[in-house]
Design an enzyme around this catalytic site. Structure first.
Site, PDB file in Angstrom:
ATOM      1  N   VAL A  79      39.678  34.917  16.498  1.00  0.00           N
ATOM      2  CA  VAL A  79      38.374  36.243  16.072  1.00  0.00           C
ATOM      3  C   VAL A  79      39.633  36.822  15.811  1.00  0.00           C
ATOM      4  O   VAL A  79      40.526  37.600  16.716  1.00  0.00           O
ATOM      5  CB  VAL A  79      37.563  36.987  16.522  1.00  0.00           C
ATOM      6  CG1 VAL A  79      37.246  37.613  15.838  1.00  0.00           C
ATOM      7  CG2 VAL A  79      36.554  35.851  16.483  1.00  0.00           C
ATOM      8  N   GLU A 167      39.122  37.873  45.991  1.00  0.00           N
ATOM      9  CA  GLU A 167      38.608  36.676  46.216  1.00  0.00           C
ATOM     10  C   GLU A 167      39.622  35.791  46.389  1.00  0.00           C
ATOM     11  O   GLU A 167      39.761  34.425  46.572  1.00  0.00           O
ATOM     12  CB  GLU A 167      37.322  36.125  45.073  1.00  0.00           C
ATOM     13  CG  GLU A 167      36.484  36.938  45.754  1.00  0.00           C
ATOM     14  CD  GLU A 167      34.779  36.019  44.276  1.00  0.00           C
ATOM     15  OE1 GLU A 167      35.433  35.880  43.256  1.00  0.00           O
ATOM     16  OE2 GLU A 167      34.122  35.949  44.663  1.00  0.00           O
ATOM     17  N   ASP A 297      31.382  40.793  28.779  1.00  0.00           N
ATOM     18  CA  ASP A 297      32.553  42.594  28.886  1.00  0.00           C
ATOM     19  C   ASP A 297      33.014  43.304  27.580  1.00  0.00           C
ATOM     20  O   ASP A 297      33.084  44.160  28.161  1.00  0.00           O
ATOM     21  CB  ASP A 297      33.353  41.827  29.540  1.00  0.00           C
ATOM     22  CG  ASP A 297      32.741  40.825  30.168  1.00  0.00           C
ATOM     23  OD1 ASP A 297      31.874  41.288  31.056  1.00  0.00           O
ATOM     24  OD2 ASP A 297      34.475  40.229  31.045  1.00  0.00           O
TER      25      ASP A 297
HETATM   26  P1  NAD Z   1      37.007  45.994  39.648  1.00  0.00           P
HETATM   27  O1  NAD Z   1      37.716  46.914  38.443  1.00  0.00           O
HETATM   28  O2  NAD Z   1      36.208  45.889  40.261  1.00  0.00           O
HETATM   29  O3  NAD Z   1      38.582  45.733  40.843  1.00  0.00           O
HETATM   30  C1  NAD Z   1      39.539  46.448  40.030  1.00  0.00           C
HETATM   31  C2  NAD Z   1      40.400  47.501  41.399  1.00  0.00           C
HETATM   32  O4  NAD Z   1      41.413  47.460  41.304  1.00  0.00           O
HETATM   33  C3  NAD Z   1      39.578  49.116  41.821  1.00  0.00           C
HETATM   34  O5  NAD Z   1      38.559  49.159  43.242  1.00  0.00           O
HETATM   35  C4  NAD Z   1      40.451  49.833  41.424  1.00  0.00           C
HETATM   36  O6  NAD Z   1      39.625  51.256  42.425  1.00  0.00           O
HETATM   37  C5  NAD Z   1      42.246  49.186  41.960  1.00  0.00           C
HETATM   38  N1  NAD Z   1      43.044  50.247  40.792  1.00  0.00           N
HETATM   39  C6  NAD Z   1      42.927  49.838  39.290  1.00  0.00           C
HETATM   40  N2  NAD Z   1      43.927  50.619  39.305  1.00  0.00           N
HETATM   41  C7  NAD Z   1      44.420  50.640  39.962  1.00  0.00           C
HETATM   42  C8  NAD Z   1      46.233  51.183  40.144  1.00  0.00           C
HETATM   43  N3  NAD Z   1      46.994  51.914  39.346  1.00  0.00           N
HETATM   44  N4  NAD Z   1      46.737  50.992  41.396  1.00  0.00           N
HETATM   45  C9  NAD Z   1      46.067  50.255  42.805  1.00  0.00           C
HETATM   46  N5  NAD Z   1      44.840  50.078  43.123  1.00  0.00           N
HETATM   47  C10 NAD Z   1      44.298  50.276  41.290  1.00  0.00           C
HETATM   48  O7  NAD Z   1      38.280  44.344  39.152  1.00  0.00           O
HETATM   49  P2  NAD Z   1      37.501  43.135  39.124  1.00  0.00           P
HETATM   50  O8  NAD Z   1      37.683  43.017  40.360  1.00  0.00           O
HETATM   51  O9  NAD Z   1      38.925  42.862  37.666  1.00  0.00           O
HETATM   52  O10 NAD Z   1      36.297  42.602  38.654  1.00  0.00           O
HETATM   53  C11 NAD Z   1      36.180  42.968  37.334  1.00  0.00           C
HETATM   54  C12 NAD Z   1      34.691  42.983  36.976  1.00  0.00           C
HETATM   55  O11 NAD Z   1      33.795  41.856  37.522  1.00  0.00           O
HETATM   56  C13 NAD Z   1      34.058  43.927  37.946  1.00  0.00           C
HETATM   57  O12 NAD Z   1      32.832  44.133  37.898  1.00  0.00           O
HETATM   58  C14 NAD Z   1      33.210  42.596  39.078  1.00  0.00           C
HETATM   59  O13 NAD Z   1      32.223  43.475  39.831  1.00  0.00           O
HETATM   60  C15 NAD Z   1      33.675  41.578  38.677  1.00  0.00           C
HETATM   61  N6  NAD Z   1      33.787  40.586  39.803  1.00  0.00           N
HETATM   62  C16 NAD Z   1      32.678  39.807  39.986  1.00  0.00           C
HETATM   63  C17 NAD Z   1      32.962  39.003  41.045  1.00  0.00           C
HETATM   64  C18 NAD Z   1      32.171  38.342  41.944  1.00  0.00           C
HETATM   65  O14 NAD Z   1      30.447  38.672  41.645  1.00  0.00           O
HETATM   66  N7  NAD Z   1      31.706  37.418  42.973  1.00  0.00           N
HETATM   67  C19 NAD Z   1      34.064  38.332  40.496  1.00  0.00           C
HETATM   68  C20 NAD Z   1      34.823  38.865  40.325  1.00  0.00           C
HETATM   69  C21 NAD Z   1      34.927  40.110  39.492  1.00  0.00           C
END
Ligand code: NAD
Length: 401
Positions: A79, A167, A297
């Site tokens: 898309v 993870e 998302d």
């Molecule tokens: P996230 O946004 O949850 O975490 C990103 C982290 O990077 C945050 O702690 C943030 O403070 C940090 N960060 C951002 N900018 C930064 C910088 N410039 N320098 C240093 N640190 C920085 O992102 P994610 O882990 O990719 O997850 C995305 C979504 O997917 C979230 O909603 C998460 O809950 C979900 N997720 C869930 C699971 C699960 O349920 N097991 C697993 C993976 C992801």
């Protein structure tokens, strides 16, 4: 009279679930499902592919195998634009297609926050291709050490300490000893550093549970640097700010996991978005466009309690997909539609194969029980998107170690 045409963009958790629900409801409509790849992948398991504990094929399956082609037409295409005023979508190969109802479920991209050097000098984990590229990059750097004796080849920097990072760290710390034997490097010289902007790690959990998870990783050798926003990525170097000073960490493997944003197509198509997400109405439609729905998302569903959008997760995406399949079926039958309500069932994060931690139905879980909960969640998601055959082929039944 022509049947109404429902076009679903994206076959991730949200889009595929909508298609399957409409299929189940036997709606009297032409249903078209568009996806860039011929396969669906379980994006919650990308860290396993990136660490090399599972191949990409374990966390993906062909879309054609799980939909009924008599009810849903699958188009493999990309898309490029949504012309909402004209009720048309532009696809890279097929060109323009029209719709009566549009479901936008285009998923996520890596969030760089415009930080210089991220795209050039680090690897994100956003799809099967990037996860496989990250695995290759890690393995190549670790293998290089045998010849180079350069410690930077054994230095791994993980940017951000969200769930994806935690993870991923869980998987690589499990895998390093096996890789050390295979690729001939000293496991005890591997340096793994996780750099997080916020002062607290795993703030979504109780202090005790969060500390437990971080301690597991610390015991496996991970060094956490917190309260230190990353400002730039240079070749083999992470630049971060600590107490007002810029510091550098040398690492030949730099993994970018600082969060995600919705598909860029949303902004490019002129929707009122923030980081690729649109705040949706109570029936998941877009204000001013009652025939256009955003789920997964690219959508932001407001949480009445916190006044902020719910985090984007597979769990909410699947619930949105199920709701929207039912809601569209009701609309086509001129029935009324109730508002979408999200029922959070809990969150579990894995730390490698046999440790997990989180909250399930209001109760904290950790350790081996946590890992079983996580595998059950993966299996539930697989059966929801792929059906029983997919669960039997790709499910996690390795409960005992
Ligand atoms: P996230 O946004 O949850 O975490 C990103 C982290 O990077 C945050 O702690 C943030 O403070 C940090 N960060 C951002 N900018 C930064 C910088 N410039 N320098 C240093 N640190 C920085 O992102 P994610 O882990 O990719 O997850 C995305 C979504 O997917 C979230 O909603 C998460 O809950 C979900 N997720 C869930 C699971 C699960 O349920 N097991 C697993 C993976 C992801």
């Amino acid at each position: 009279m022509n049947k109404p045409k429902i076009v679903i963009l994206g076959a991730g958790y949200a889009g595929l679930k909508t298609a399957k629900q409409l299929q189940k409801k036997n709606v009297n409509a032409e249903i078209i499902l568009v996806n860039k790849n011929e396969y669906h992948y379980e994006s919650t398991q990308l860290h396993e592919v990136a660490a090399g504990t599972e191949p990409g094929s374990k966390i993906s399956f062909n879309i054609a195998d799980v939909i009924d082609s008599n009810k849903v037409t699958f188009i493999q295409d990309e898309v490029t634009l949504i012309k909402k005023e004209e009720k048309k979508v532009i696809l890279a190969k097929k060109g323009e297609i029209s719709y009566d109802y549009l479901v936008i479920a285009l998923g996520f991209e890596s969030e760089t926050f415009g930080i210089p050097g991220v795209n050039e000098f680090s690897k994100p984990l956003v799809d099967i291709k990037t996860a496989e590229a990250a695995r290759q990059y890690l393995d190549t750097n670790l293998a290089n050490y045998a010849k180079s004796k350069n410690e930077a080849d054994l230095s791994i920097a993980v940017c951000g300490a969200g769930f994806t990072s935690i993870e991923y760290l869980g998987e690589i710390t499990n895998r390093i000893p096996k890789l050390a034997e295979k690729l001939n490097f000293p496991a005890d010289k591997v340096k793994i550093t996780c750099i997080e902007a916020m002062p607290t790690l795993l703030p979504m959990f109780s202090e005790k549970l969060g500390t437990y998870g971080i301690d597991v990783l610390k015991k496996r050798g991970v060094n956490f640097i917190v309260g230190t926003p990353i400002k730039e990525i240079k070749e083999n170097t992470v630049v971060y700010e600590q107490e007002g000073e810029l510091k550098e960490l040398t690492a030949n493997t730099v993994i970018w996991t600082t969060g995600v944003r919705g598909s860029a197509v949303v902004g490019e198509s002129g929707f009122d978005e923030r980081r690729g997400r649109v705040v949706v109405e109570s029936d998941l439609s877009v204000a001013g466009f009652p025939e256009v729905f955003m789920i997964g998302d690219v959508s932001a569903v407001m949480d009445g309690d916190s006044g902020r959008p719910f985090p984007t997760t597979a769990q909410i995406a699947l619930q949105q997909g199920a709701y929207l399949g039912n809601a569209l079926a009701a609309k086509l039958n001129n029935q009324s539609v109730e508002a979408f309500t999200y029922k959070p069932l809990g969150t579990v994060a894995s730390i490698g194969n046999n440790v997990g931690l989180g909250n399930v139905m209001g109760k904290e879980v950790k350790g081996y029980i946590g890992s079983i909960m996580k595998k059950n969640i993966i299996n539930k998601s697989l059966v929801t998107t792929g059906g029983t055959k997919t669960l039997l082929k790709k499910g996690r039944f390795d409960y005992y170690h």
